[in-house]
Design a protein around this motif. Structure first.
Motif, PDB file in Angstrom:
ATOM      1  N   CYS A   1     -69.653 -27.628  -9.661  1.00  0.00           N
ATOM      2  CA  CYS A   1     -69.591 -27.188 -11.061  1.00  0.00           C
ATOM      3  C   CYS A   1     -69.669 -25.666 -11.193  1.00  0.00           C
ATOM      4  CB  CYS A   1     -70.765 -27.778 -11.838  1.00  0.00           C
ATOM      5  SG  CYS A   1     -70.869 -29.565 -11.743  1.00  0.00           S
TER       6      CYS A   1
ATOM      7  N   CYS B   1     -70.614 -26.085 -16.549  1.00  0.00           N
ATOM      8  CA  CYS B   1     -70.920 -27.510 -16.392  1.00  0.00           C
ATOM      9  C   CYS B   1     -72.305 -27.681 -15.775  1.00  0.00           C
ATOM     10  CB  CYS B   1     -69.873 -28.197 -15.509  1.00  0.00           C
ATOM     11  SG  CYS B   1     -70.188 -29.967 -15.330  1.00  0.00           S
TER      12      CYS B   1
ATOM     13  N   ASN C   1     -73.567 -30.884 -15.153  1.00  0.00           N
ATOM     14  CA  ASN C   1     -73.679 -32.294 -14.751  1.00  0.00           C
ATOM     15  C   ASN C   1     -73.973 -32.503 -13.273  1.00  0.00           C
ATOM     16  OD1 ASN C   1     -73.212 -33.347 -17.280  1.00  0.00           O
ATOM     17  ND2 ASN C   1     -70.995 -33.492 -16.989  1.00  0.00           N
TER      18      ASN C   1
ATOM     19  N   CYS D   1     -71.759 -32.446 -10.807  1.00  0.00           N
ATOM     20  CA  CYS D   1     -70.716 -33.447 -10.559  1.00  0.00           C
ATOM     21  C   CYS D   1     -70.433 -33.710  -9.076  1.00  0.00           C
ATOM     22  CB  CYS D   1     -69.395 -32.987 -11.178  1.00  0.00           C
ATOM     23  SG  CYS D   1     -69.467 -32.747 -12.954  1.00  0.00           S
TER      24      CYS D   1
ATOM     25  N   CYS E   1     -66.250 -31.250  -9.358  1.00  0.00           N
ATOM     26  CA  CYS E   1     -66.297 -31.089 -10.823  1.00  0.00           C
ATOM     27  C   CYS E   1     -64.888 -30.971 -11.404  1.00  0.00           C
ATOM     28  CB  CYS E   1     -67.126 -29.871 -11.184  1.00  0.00           C
ATOM     29  SG  CYS E   1     -67.318 -29.701 -12.969  1.00  0.00           S
TER      30      CYS E   1
HETATM   31 ZN    ZN Z   1     -69.411 -30.478 -13.264  1.00  0.00          ZN
END
Ligand code: ZN
Ligand code: MG
Length: 216
Positions: free
Chosen positions: A136, A140, A142, A144, A147
């Protein structure tokens, strides 16, 4: 204006999720709790997938690869979609939370490596470690792993018509940015809930036909 397609791999280009298939076959039972934690969003994808691969001894690297390459089937119509992309001069990239050792061989001869974004499995330690070359960016939070929104920010020209093809929650953030989505599985439910413009698909032929009608 041109069309830029971002296409998921596991469960989209392939019939099944290959990380799940790999864990079912080779991981000790602990992987199930990690998978559930990721799916219920109690754990980030990067943390959960990293811990799952850490359950696998590196010495069996070839076994994992052979197992997956023998069982993976590519969804009907994929080469025809790529031919359509080529004929129109569209852009096409695969964005995958899968690992290089199965994503690259399956796409060999279909998609140039420079248009494949995935994670990298490292077999040099006692158990498998994962490198995350597409983690990320600052937009972002998250965690991920791979990502997809970060990749989209880097490679998609905002002037292009962005089309996302995918099947799960990992495609959701990038689907929100798309002009149109082709969805399967859980991604259908998420598109419905968010009011994202989408069409369901079963094979890539469905997408090719649909694009033929709407393409400019
Ligand atoms: Zn991400
Ligand atoms: Mg998928």
């Amino acid at each position: 204006m041109t069309v830029h397609i971002l296409c998921d791999f596991d469960g989209t280009i392939t019939a099944e999720d290959n990380i799940i298939a790999l864990m079912k076959a080779f991981a000790p039972p602990d992987w199930v709790e990690l998978k559930d934690a990721v799916l219920e969003q109690r754990m980030s994808i990067r943390s959960g997938v990293g811990q799952m691969f850490a359950l696998l001894p590196s010495t069996d690297a070839e076994t994992y690869r052979d197992y997956l390459l023998n069982r993976i089937t590519v969804r009907q119509g994929f080469p025809d979609l790529l031919a359509q992309v080529e004929a129109h001069g569209w852009k096409f990239d695969v964005v995958s939370g899968g690992m290089d050792f199965f994503v690259h061989p399956i796409l060999d001869g279909h998609v140039d490596p420079e248009h494949i974004y995935c994670n990298v499995a490292d077999f040099s330690a006692e158990t498998v470690t994962v490198a995350w070359p597409h983690a990320c960016d600052e937009h972002c939070t998250n965690d991920c792993g791979c990502c997809k929104p970060t990749i989209a920010r880097r490679i998609v020209n905002p002037a292009d018509r962005l089309i996302v093809i995918g099947d799960s929650v990992t495609d959701f953030e990038v689907a929100k940015r798309a002009d149109f989505v082709y969805a399967r599985g859980q991604l259908i439910t998420l598109c419905e809930a968010e009011g994202i413009a989408y069409a369901p698909f079963e094979t890539f032929d469905d997408i090719t036909h649909h694009l033929q009608e709407v393409a400019v």
